[in-house]
Design a protein around this motif. Structure first.
Motif, PDB file in Angstrom:
ATOM      1  N   ASN A 180       0.749  -1.467  -0.094  1.00  0.00           N
ATOM      2  CA  ASN A 180       0.018  -0.174  -0.303  1.00  0.00           C
ATOM      3  C   ASN A 180       0.915   1.045   0.118  1.00  0.00           C
ATOM      4  O   ASN A 180       0.666   1.868   1.003  1.00  0.00           O
ATOM      5  CB  ASN A 180      -0.778  -0.092   1.106  1.00  0.00           C
ATOM      6  CG  ASN A 180      -1.579   1.356   1.078  1.00  0.00           C
ATOM      7  OD1 ASN A 180      -1.687   1.736   0.260  1.00  0.00           O
ATOM      8  ND2 ASN A 180      -1.988   1.600   2.331  1.00  0.00           N
ATOM      9  N   ALA A 181       1.439   1.444  -0.968  1.00  0.00           N
ATOM     10  CA  ALA A 181       2.403   2.532  -1.106  1.00  0.00           C
ATOM     11  C   ALA A 181       3.074   2.640  -2.775  1.00  0.00           C
ATOM     12  O   ALA A 181       2.977   2.056  -3.426  1.00  0.00           O
ATOM     13  CB  ALA A 181       3.498   2.584  -0.166  1.00  0.00           C
ATOM     14  N   GLY A 182       3.961   3.660  -2.942  1.00  0.00           N
ATOM     15  CA  GLY A 182       3.947   3.807  -4.686  1.00  0.00           C
ATOM     16  C   GLY A 182       3.372   4.190  -5.395  1.00  0.00           C
ATOM     17  O   GLY A 182       2.148   4.726  -5.694  1.00  0.00           O
ATOM     18  N   MET A 183       3.542   2.983  -6.639  1.00  0.00           N
ATOM     19  CA  MET A 183       2.514   3.510  -7.935  1.00  0.00           C
ATOM     20  C   MET A 183       1.043   2.487  -7.251  1.00  0.00           C
ATOM     21  O   MET A 183       0.188   2.366  -8.004  1.00  0.00           O
ATOM     22  CB  MET A 183       3.318   2.559  -8.227  1.00  0.00           C
ATOM     23  CG  MET A 183       4.730   3.109  -9.194  1.00  0.00           C
ATOM     24  SD  MET A 183       5.610   2.158 -10.448  1.00  0.00           S
ATOM     25  CE  MET A 183       6.084   0.531 -10.039  1.00  0.00           C
ATOM     26  N   SER A 184       0.955   2.018  -6.230  1.00  0.00           N
ATOM     27  CA  SER A 184      -0.017   0.734  -5.575  1.00  0.00           C
ATOM     28  C   SER A 184      -1.575   2.293  -4.937  1.00  0.00           C
ATOM     29  O   SER A 184      -2.126   1.690  -5.030  1.00  0.00           O
ATOM     30  CB  SER A 184       0.504  -0.538  -4.872  1.00  0.00           C
ATOM     31  OG  SER A 184       1.123  -1.443  -5.796  1.00  0.00           O
TER      32      SER A 184
END
Length: 267
Positions: A180-184
């Motif tokens: 649950n971070a970055g490109m997501s």
């Protein structure tokens, strides 16, 4: 304790920024590389003099060479984190989007890895951690070149380790799962998708950028001194769940117990 320099690519935001913060806490000075100048500026303001930001295009050999030459000394750690996604079905994705993902994700990892490894070898060694994905372990539909590029990073890691471990450079790979971070971020902004996805993870939760950063810093540390050429899935166990979703009659769950009991009784 000062650990020397760590180069982190894709450091301007997301997981790369978190890895940079963790590296500073571990005692590294961080050479933060990204094409996102604004993101780098914000990171440097947060981390202070321990962070030296540089705008670098990892897919451009000249840009990489200039950044490596500017390093005050050979880094002890390289984190090849820079990556992009250009999703779409293979039947329709534009060739330009395919090339962009391969250029940044795979070729960028190669160009930066090779240039930094040369300096590490001159200095007596170091550690490289490449960033793949569980998409590089198990293919995902409509992922464009992302799956192929990340699978390439897994094998490139093994290749680098074979050629460079004898020179004191360990090379390993981290494959994040449902993070649950970055490109997501855009994916998990949908609460229903978030609920359904985390329900499939054996640990019952999505991963965090901190989970990934902890794995990266471990592989880059002396504690992982006898580990090279490996891919560590940071995924809460989801890549091992293929059979968990298969239909299975309850009647067969006791077959092994009965057979074992029969064998013990001489049956």
């Amino acid at each position: 304790m000062t650990r020397g320099w760590a180069v982190v690519t894709g450091a301007g935001n997301g997981i790369g920024a978190v890895i940079s913060r963790h590296a500073v806490k571990e005692g590294y000075r961080v050479a933060a590389w990204d094409v996102d100048a604004a993101g780098l500026e914000a990171l440097a303001a947060d981390l202070g003099p321990a962070c030296v930001p540089t705008v670098v295009d990892v897919a451009d050999e000249g840009s990489v060479a200039a950044a490596v030459a500017a390093l005050p000394e050979a880094p002890s750690l390289l984190v090849n984190n820079a990556g992009i996604a250009r999703f779409g079905p293979l039947l329709t994705i534009a060739a330009a989007d395919w090339r962009a993902a391969v250029d940044v994700n795979l070729t960028g990892t190669f160009l930066v890895g090779r240039a930094v490894a040369a300096r590490m070898i001159e200095a007596g060694g170091g550690a490289i951690v490449n960033m793949a994905s569980i998409n590089g372990i198990a293919a995902a539909p409509n992922a464009g070149a992302y799956t192929a590029s990340k699978a390439g990073i897994v094998k490139l890691t093994e290749h680098m380790a074979l050629e460079w471990s004898g020179h004191g450079v360990r090379v390993n790979c981290v494959a994040p799962g449902l993070i649950n971070a970055g490109m997501s971020d855009a994916i998990y902004a949908d609460e229903e998708v978030r609920r359904l996805r985390q329900a499939r993870v054996p640990q019952g939760r999505l991963g965090t950028a901190e989970d990934v950063a902890d794995a990266v810093l471990f592989l880059g540390s002396p504690k992982a001194g006898y580990i090279s050429g490996q891919t560590l899935a940071v995924d809460g166990g989801i890549t091992k769940t293929a059979l968990a979703s298969m239909p299975r009659p309850k009647s067969v769950d006791s077959v092994g117990v009965d057979e074992g009991a029969a064998a013990r009784e001489g049956g």
